[in-house]
Write an enzyme that holds these catalytic residues in place. Structure first.
Site: not given
Ligand code: MN
Length: 422
Positions: A131, A140
């Site tokens: 996850h 990001r």
């Protein structure tokens, strides 16, 4: 760690016949704790243990003299094992307690439940490495996992006041969101409402401030485990999360199952904690032989959805996710306790530690819509033709969990259910 004893014997059966049905969540080998009262009554909630399709009122059965679950959770490991043995012996087939305890049973379907204990503080961790990697890539792309991730069990302090028990409606939150091309945010309902498939670890006996819990003692301070859905507003989260982490995107509601599966009940369902050779090995305060041998929990986890249209058409919920806690968690519950207290922070009975979203390595084991839809870029298609990016009003989410292993009787964690309201 708790030993396997006569209470786990696969041959042990109960005089409560529904507990002997193969596949039942609450056979006599389970004995999870919760707080209940007759549905619709104004009685005080009392402590019960689930057995088959019934609840045993522990006080009415003469087993305890309190209605305070947190006081019960403060028991020593030896006291807990002693109580479990008494409950198991009394519920076992041919027990002399049957006649008296029959009057302390209530059908689960005729009861209502509240949070299984008073949660003073709630911390949410981020132990699901698949996850964390997938979500990190969305937020990001160049730097998915922060350098600290493989050294520190990452967490943040959540809010205990908005925890709700399974069955409670979840109101879609308002908040600030910034549209992709907009110069300024607007206030409005979250349009990217999501769930998170998690386990909640409940603290039993606490520690005094300034006195860390060592990893070898950590399991004696863990009372048990329950299903936990950390509802998340992804649009609020994306706008607010830097630099201090999630805030209003997470604290409007989190749903817990009514039952805590004790660490004792989980004794047959443990697995080794391993760390890949190329990854940093845990620092000594996060490492121990017991944790290495059996620190992980072998729990199967499932998420299902039923939309309003499915409900109206009488269609059963469909599966979104099936996975295993132990494939997902980078850190064990004992490591979370050791880390949380290493600075002297005091934990108290009933405190709740969320595992973080327990997504497996594959897409069909992803524990949130954020992952299933690649950040909302795709949609999932349901059998009735409906599609979902994020949750819509009227959607019901169901978390389920269970443990299965050769030589042991299957035990279930029950369900954590919530329906989105506009
Ligand atoms: Mn979470």
């Amino acid at each position: 760690m708790y030993a396997i004893d006569a209470t786990h014997d696969p041959k042990r059966r109960s005089w409560v016949e529904s507990a002997n049905v193969p596949g039942a969540d609450y056979p006599i080998q389970n004995l999870p704790f919760g707080r209940f009262r007759p549905a619709g009554s104004a009685q005080a909630y009392r402590i019960g243990v689930a057995i088959g399709d019934q609840v045993l009122d522990l006080r009415a059965a003469g087993l305890i003299d309190t209605d305070d679950m947190n006081a019960l959770m403060n028991a020593s490991a030896a006291e807990r094992v002693h109580l479990r043995t008494k409950i198991s012996d009394g519920l076992a087939a041919h027990s002399a307690s049957q006649a008296a305890w029959q009057r302390a049973l209530h059908p689960q379907s005729a009861c209502e439940y509240t949070l299984p204990c008073r949660v003073g503080d709630y911390t949410d961790f981020y132990t699901g490495i698949h996850h964390a990697t997938t979500v990190g890539k969305l937020f990001r792309p160049d730097n998915p996992l922060m350098p600290s991730y493989k050294w520190v069990p990452i967490g943040y302090h959540g809010r205990a006041s908005s925890l709700v028990v399974s069955g409670t409606a979840v109101k879609r939150p308002n908040g600030q969101t910034l549209a992709p091309d907009a110069k300024a945010p607007v206030l409005g309902p979250s349009m990217r409402l999501d769930y998170e498939l998690e386990l909640g670890y409940y603290i039993g006996r606490g520690n005094a401030q300034g006195h860390p819990i060592s990893i070898d003692d950590a399991e004696a301070h863990l009372f048990g485990v329950g299903l936990f859905n950390d509802w998340s507003a992804r649009d609020l989260q994306a706008w607010e999360y830097q630099p201090l982490g999630p805030f209003l995107s997470k604290n409007f509601s989190s749903t817990v199952a009514p039952w805590i599966i004790t660490m004792e009940a989980l004794a047959p369902f443990r697995a080794a904690f391993t760390r890949a050779k190329d990854d940093p090995q845990p620092l000594p305060y996060l490492d121990g032989s017991k944790n290495r041998e059996q620190g992980q929990l072998d729990i199967q986890l499932e998420v299902l959805i039923q939309t309003e249209r499915m409900r109206e058409a009488g269609e059963a919920p469909v599966r979104l996710t099936l996975g295993s806690a132990h494939d997902a968690a980078y850190w064990t519950a004992a490591q979370l306790v050791a880390h949380h207290t290493v600075n002297g922070c005091n934990l108290q009975p009933g405190d709740l530690l969320g595992s973080g979203t327990l997504s497996g390595p594959t897409k069909d084991s992803a524990g949130s819509l954020l992952e299933l839809t690649s950040g909302g870029k795709t949609t999932i298609r349901l059998p009735n033709g409906e599609t979902r990016g994020f949750l819509e009003n009227g959607d019901t989410l169901i978390l389920r969990g269970w443990c299965e292993r050769d030589g042991a009787v299957r035990i279930g964690l029950g369900e954590a259910v919530g329906t989105i309201q506009g």
